[in-house]
Write an enzyme that holds these catalytic residues in place. Structure first.
Site, PDB file in Angstrom:
ATOM      1  N   GLU A  35      -5.407  16.877 -11.030  1.00 43.12           N
ATOM      2  CA  GLU A  35      -6.313  15.758 -11.372  1.00 43.12           C
ATOM      3  C   GLU A  35      -5.901  14.605 -10.468  1.00 43.12           C
ATOM      4  OE1 GLU A  35      -8.809  15.717 -13.471  1.00 43.12           O
ATOM      5  OE2 GLU A  35      -8.528  17.614 -14.518  1.00 43.12           O
TER       6      GLU A  35
ATOM      7  N   CYS B  41      -8.544   6.243 -12.659  1.00 41.38           N
ATOM      8  CA  CYS B  41      -9.044   7.107 -11.582  1.00 41.38           C
ATOM      9  C   CYS B  41     -10.570   7.157 -11.570  1.00 41.38           C
ATOM     10  CB  CYS B  41      -8.473   8.506 -11.749  1.00 41.38           C
ATOM     11  SG  CYS B  41      -8.780   9.178 -13.388  1.00 41.38           S
TER      12      CYS B  41
HETATM   13  P1  NAD Z   1       1.528   9.146  -8.074  1.00 44.35           P
HETATM   14  O1  NAD Z   1       0.915  10.309  -7.403  1.00 44.35           O
HETATM   15  O2  NAD Z   1       2.321   8.201  -7.271  1.00 44.35           O
HETATM   16  O3  NAD Z   1       2.522   9.638  -9.220  1.00 44.35           O
HETATM   17  C1  NAD Z   1       2.091  10.501 -10.252  1.00 44.35           C
HETATM   18  C2  NAD Z   1       3.276  11.244 -10.796  1.00 44.35           C
HETATM   19  O4  NAD Z   1       3.807  12.062  -9.763  1.00 44.35           O
HETATM   20  C3  NAD Z   1       4.422  10.363 -11.272  1.00 44.35           C
HETATM   21  O5  NAD Z   1       5.001  10.947 -12.409  1.00 44.35           O
HETATM   22  C4  NAD Z   1       5.388  10.419 -10.108  1.00 44.35           C
HETATM   23  O6  NAD Z   1       6.738  10.235 -10.486  1.00 44.35           O
HETATM   24  C5  NAD Z   1       5.191  11.834  -9.631  1.00 44.35           C
HETATM   25  N1  NAD Z   1       5.548  12.076  -8.234  1.00 44.35           N
HETATM   26  C6  NAD Z   1       5.611  11.196  -7.210  1.00 44.35           C
HETATM   27  N2  NAD Z   1       5.987  11.841  -6.080  1.00 44.35           N
HETATM   28  C7  NAD Z   1       6.153  13.142  -6.408  1.00 44.35           C
HETATM   29  C8  NAD Z   1       6.520  14.304  -5.687  1.00 44.35           C
HETATM   30  N3  NAD Z   1       6.803  14.254  -4.387  1.00 44.35           N
HETATM   31  N4  NAD Z   1       6.587  15.478  -6.338  1.00 44.35           N
HETATM   32  C9  NAD Z   1       6.299  15.548  -7.648  1.00 44.35           C
HETATM   33  N5  NAD Z   1       5.932  14.488  -8.392  1.00 44.35           N
HETATM   34  C10 NAD Z   1       5.864  13.299  -7.781  1.00 44.35           C
HETATM   35  O7  NAD Z   1       0.350   8.426  -8.866  1.00 44.35           O
HETATM   36  P2  NAD Z   1       0.428   7.125  -9.774  1.00 44.35           P
HETATM   37  O8  NAD Z   1       0.546   5.941  -8.890  1.00 44.35           O
HETATM   38  O9  NAD Z   1       1.419   7.318 -10.858  1.00 44.35           O
HETATM   39  O10 NAD Z   1      -1.026   7.164 -10.474  1.00 44.35           O
HETATM   40  C11 NAD Z   1      -2.165   6.676  -9.857  1.00 44.35           C
HETATM   41  C12 NAD Z   1      -2.946   7.791  -9.214  1.00 44.35           C
HETATM   42  O11 NAD Z   1      -3.245   8.777 -10.191  1.00 44.35           O
HETATM   43  C13 NAD Z   1      -4.287   7.331  -8.689  1.00 44.35           C
HETATM   44  O12 NAD Z   1      -4.538   7.937  -7.445  1.00 44.35           O
HETATM   45  C14 NAD Z   1      -5.267   7.832  -9.737  1.00 44.35           C
HETATM   46  O13 NAD Z   1      -6.584   8.016  -9.275  1.00 44.35           O
HETATM   47  C15 NAD Z   1      -4.633   9.107 -10.150  1.00 44.35           C
HETATM   48  N6  NAD Z   1      -5.108   9.535 -11.461  1.00 44.35           N
HETATM   49  C16 NAD Z   1      -5.955  10.603 -11.534  1.00 44.35           C
HETATM   50  C17 NAD Z   1      -6.454  10.992 -12.772  1.00 44.35           C
HETATM   51  C18 NAD Z   1      -7.399  12.155 -12.895  1.00 44.35           C
HETATM   52  O14 NAD Z   1      -7.631  12.594 -14.020  1.00 44.35           O
HETATM   53  N7  NAD Z   1      -7.942  12.682 -11.807  1.00 44.35           N
HETATM   54  C19 NAD Z   1      -6.079  10.297 -13.924  1.00 44.35           C
HETATM   55  C20 NAD Z   1      -5.212   9.225 -13.810  1.00 44.35           C
HETATM   56  C21 NAD Z   1      -4.721   8.853 -12.567  1.00 44.35           C
END
Ligand code: NAD
Length: 492
Positions: A265, A299
Site C-alpha cells: 500500500e 495517502c
Molecule cells: P515510509 O515509507 O518512510 O515508512 C513506512 C514504514 O516503513 C515505517 O515503519 C518505516 O520505519 C519503514 N521503513 C523505512 N525504511 C525501510 C526499509 N528500508 N525497509 C523496511 N521498512 C522501512 O513512509 P512514511 O513516511 O512512514 O508514510 C508516508 C507514506 O506512506 C506516504 O507515501 C503515504 O502515501 C504512504 N501511505 C500509503 C497508504 C496506502 O494505503 N497506500 C496509507 C498510508 C500511508
C-alpha cells in the site's frame, strides 16, 4: 527492567493500563539491548517518552515466537479467533477517546481526525471477526467430468507487517485483523515516529486473550536491516507494507530472494476533478474533506485539484475562504481543525514544493508560509495557476496545501488526472452521474470517490494501481492477502 508510559490525558479520559514501551516478543515485553528511541510530540517538539530500539536479533526472536505459536493459532477454531477480534473491537471503542488522544500526542493530528481514525481502526477488528468465519472454499466438477476440484484457503504463514506514522492505529489494524482472522502469526514493525498507538493496541489484544506469540511487535531505528533479515528467513511467507513507494520498491527486492508474497500500500497523488456541471457547495465541502483528512497527511488526501474553467474562479474563491477559516493548533486542543505536521522534515518538504510553485508564478490565495515557533505547523494553503511541470503536481505534498489547475475540457481533466505514476485515490465531482460513472472507467486509480470525498471503509477494497501498490486491504479481498489457495483434485 521493563518500561511503560502513562500519557497525560485530559480529565475523565484514561486507559486501563500504562502503555508498554518495550518489544513484544512471545509472552514477554523485552527491553532488548537497552537502546531507546525518543517519541516526539509534534505539537510542541518535546519528547513524550521513548521506546525500545529493537535489533535484528530481536526481530529474529520475534520470528521464533511467531513460529512457535503458528500451528496452534492456525488450528484455533475460526469462531474462537473471531471472538478475540470482536473483543478487541469493543475494547478499542470503549477507550476511543483515550486512544485518540494518544494518536494526537504522538502524531499531532486534530482530535476529531484521531477519533475518526480509532473508529475506523477498530472496525477492521469487527469486520475481520465477521470474515474469519466465512473463509469459504470452492468445490467444482472438473471440465472433463472425471473428478472434483476442491479448494481451501489456508493461512499463508508468518507475516511481517510494516506500517507508517500517518494513521498509526488504522494502518496497523488493517493488517493485524485480517492476518489473525486468516490464522497467521505475525511481526508488526510500526513507524518509529508513532509507535505508542500500536503498542497500546497490542496490549489490548493481549488483554482480550490473544495467545502469546501470535502478534509480536518490534520498534527499531534500523528498519532496513531488520526487514531484510526477516524476509530472508524461509519461515516468513508474507510481507504487508504500507508506506512510501521508494521503500515499497526496496521491500519488493528484499522479498524476491525467498519469493515472499508482498502486499504493497504505497504513495498516492490523488486528483480531485471538478467539472463545470458540479454542485459548487458539494464540491467545496468535498474538497475540504478530501484535502484536510488527517491534516493532509493521508495517502488518499486530494493532492491536485483539477477544475474546469466554467466553475474554476468560484471554486477557488470558496475553497480559499473555507481553508483560511480553519483553526490551526495542537492536535489535542478540542477546537483544532488542522493539527501539527509530523516533523520538521515534513514542513521543509511542503515549504520546498510551495516555494517552487511560487517561483513558477502561481497565485497564493491563502497561507503559503510555514508557521514559525514551537511545534511543526503549516497553515491551510490554496494556490492556483500551477505550471504543468511543477513539483506540486508530481510529488505527494502530505500537508494542508491545495493546488488548483485550470482545464478547459473533460478530456483535458482526465488526461491531467492520469498524468502521474501513482494511482491510489481519485475524486470526481459532476452533476451528471451517468457521465461520471463512464469517466471513472477512464481514471487510472484503484479507488474513486464519485461526488463523495470519503473512500476509506473496512468493507471496501483499499489499494492502488500503477506505482501505488499491489493487493488490497479491507473487504473480503483483505483476507485473501493472508491466505494461499490449496487445491485438491478428488477422485469422486
Ligand atoms: P515510509 O515509507 O518512510 O515508512 C513506512 C514504514 O516503513 C515505517 O515503519 C518505516 O520505519 C519503514 N521503513 C523505512 N525504511 C525501510 C526499509 N528500508 N525497509 C523496511 N521498512 C522501512 O513512509 P512514511 O513516511 O512512514 O508514510 C508516508 C507514506 O506512506 C506516504 O507515501 C503515504 O502515501 C504512504 N501511505 C500509503 C497508504 C496506502 O494505503 N497506500 C496509507 C498510508 C500511508
Amino acid at each position: 527492567m521493563t518500561h511503560s508510559f502513562a500519557p497525560h490525558l485530559s480529565a475523565g479520559t484514561s486507559l486501563p493500563f500504562d502503555i508498554p514501551t518495550d518489544l513484544l516478543i512471545g509472552d514477554a515485553w523485552s527491553a532488548g539491548n537497552g537502546e531507546r528511541i525518543p517519541v516526539i510530540n509534534p505539537s510542541t517538539g518535546e519528547i513524550l517518552t521513548s521506546v525500545a530500539n529493537g535489533s535484528v536479533a530481536d526481530a529474529m526472536a520475534a520470528v521464533d515466537a511467531a513460529e512457535k505459536a503458528a500451528a496452534s493459532w492456525a488450528a484455533t477454531p475460526p469462531r474462537a479467533r473471531a471472538d478475540i477480534l470482536m473483543a478487541c473491537f469493543r475494547r478499542m471503542i470503549e477507550h476511543r477517546d483515550a486512544l485518540a488522544e494518544l494518536i494526537s500526542l504522538e502524531n499531532g493530528k486534530a482530535l476529531s481526525y484521531a477519533r475518526g481514525e480509532i473508529t475506523y481502526a477498530a472496525e477492521f477488528f469487527r469486520w475481520y471477526a465477521e470474515e474469519a468465519v466465512r473463509n469459504d472454499g470452492e468445490l467444482a466438477t472438473a471440465p472433463g467430468g472425471a473428478n472434483r476440484i476442491l479448494v481451501q484457503y489456508e493461512p499463508i504463514g508468518i507475516s511481517l507487517l510494516i506500517t507508517p506514522w500517518n494513521l498509526p492505529a488504522a494502518m496497523a489494524t488493517r493488517k493485524i485483523a485480517p492476518a489473525l482472522a486468516a490464522g497467521c502469526t505475525c511481526l508488526l514493525k510500526p513507524s518509529e515516529e508513532t509507535p505508542l498507538t500500536a503498542l497500546a493496541i497490542a496490549q489490548i489484544l493481549l488483554d482480550v486473550g490473544l495467545p502469546a506469540g501470535v502478534l509480536n511487535v518490534v520498534t527499531t531505528l534500523e528498519p532496513g536491516p531488520l526487514a531484510s533479515a526477516v524476509l530472508h528467513d524461509p519461515r516468513v511467507r508474507k510481507v504487508s507494507f504500507t508506506g512510501s513507494t521508494p521503500v515499497g520498491r526496496k521491500l519488493l527486492h528484499e522479498s524476491a530472494d525467498q519469493v515472499v508474497s508482498a502486499s504493497m500500500e504505497l504513495g498516492g497523488n490523488a486528483p480531485f476533478v471538478v467539472l463545470d456541471d458540479a454542485d459548487l457547495d458539494a464540491a467545496v465541502a468535498g474538497a475540504i474533506a478530501a484535502k484536510m483528512q488527517h491534516g493532509g497527511e493521508s495517502c488518499i488526501a486530494a493532492n491536485r485539484f483539477i477544475v474546469q474553467s466554467g466553475i474554476h474562479d468560484a471554486f477557488v474563491e470558496a475553497l480559499a475562504a473555507r481553508m483560511g477559516a480553519l483553526k490551526v493548533g495542537p492536535g489535542t486542543s478540542p477546537d483544532t481543525e488542522c493539527g501539527a505536521m509530523i516533523n520538521q522534515a515534513a514542513i521543509d518538504k511542503i515549504d520546498r514544493i510551495v516555494e517552487a510553485a511560487k517561483a513558477e508564478g502561481a497565485n497564493v490565495h491563502v497561507g503559503g508560509e510555514p508557521q514559525r515557533g514551537q511545534g511543526f505547523f503549516y497553515p491551510p494553503t490554496v494556490i492556483s495557476g500551477i505550471d504543468r511541470q511543477s513539483p506540486i503536481l508530481r510529488e505527494e505534498i502530505f500537508g494542508p496545501v491545495a493546488s488548483i489547475t485550470r482545464v478547459d475540457t473533460v478530456d483535458e481533466a482526465i488526461a491531467v488526472a492520469n498524468d502521474t505514476e501513482f494511482g491510489l485515490g481519485a475524486y470526481l465531482y459532476t452533476g451528471d452521474l451517468k457521465a461520471g460513472l463512464c469517466l471513472t472507467g477512464r481514471m487510472e486509480s484503484g479507488m474513486i470517490g464519485l461526488n463523495r470525498a470519503v473512500l476509506s471503509d473496512p468493507a471496501g477494497p483499499f489499494g492502488g494501481v500503477k506505482q501505488s501498490g499491489l493487493g488490497r486491504e479491507g473487504s473480503h479481498h483483505g483476507l485473501r492477502e493472508f491466505t494461499e489457495a490449496k487445491y485438491v483434485a478428488v477422485e469422486w
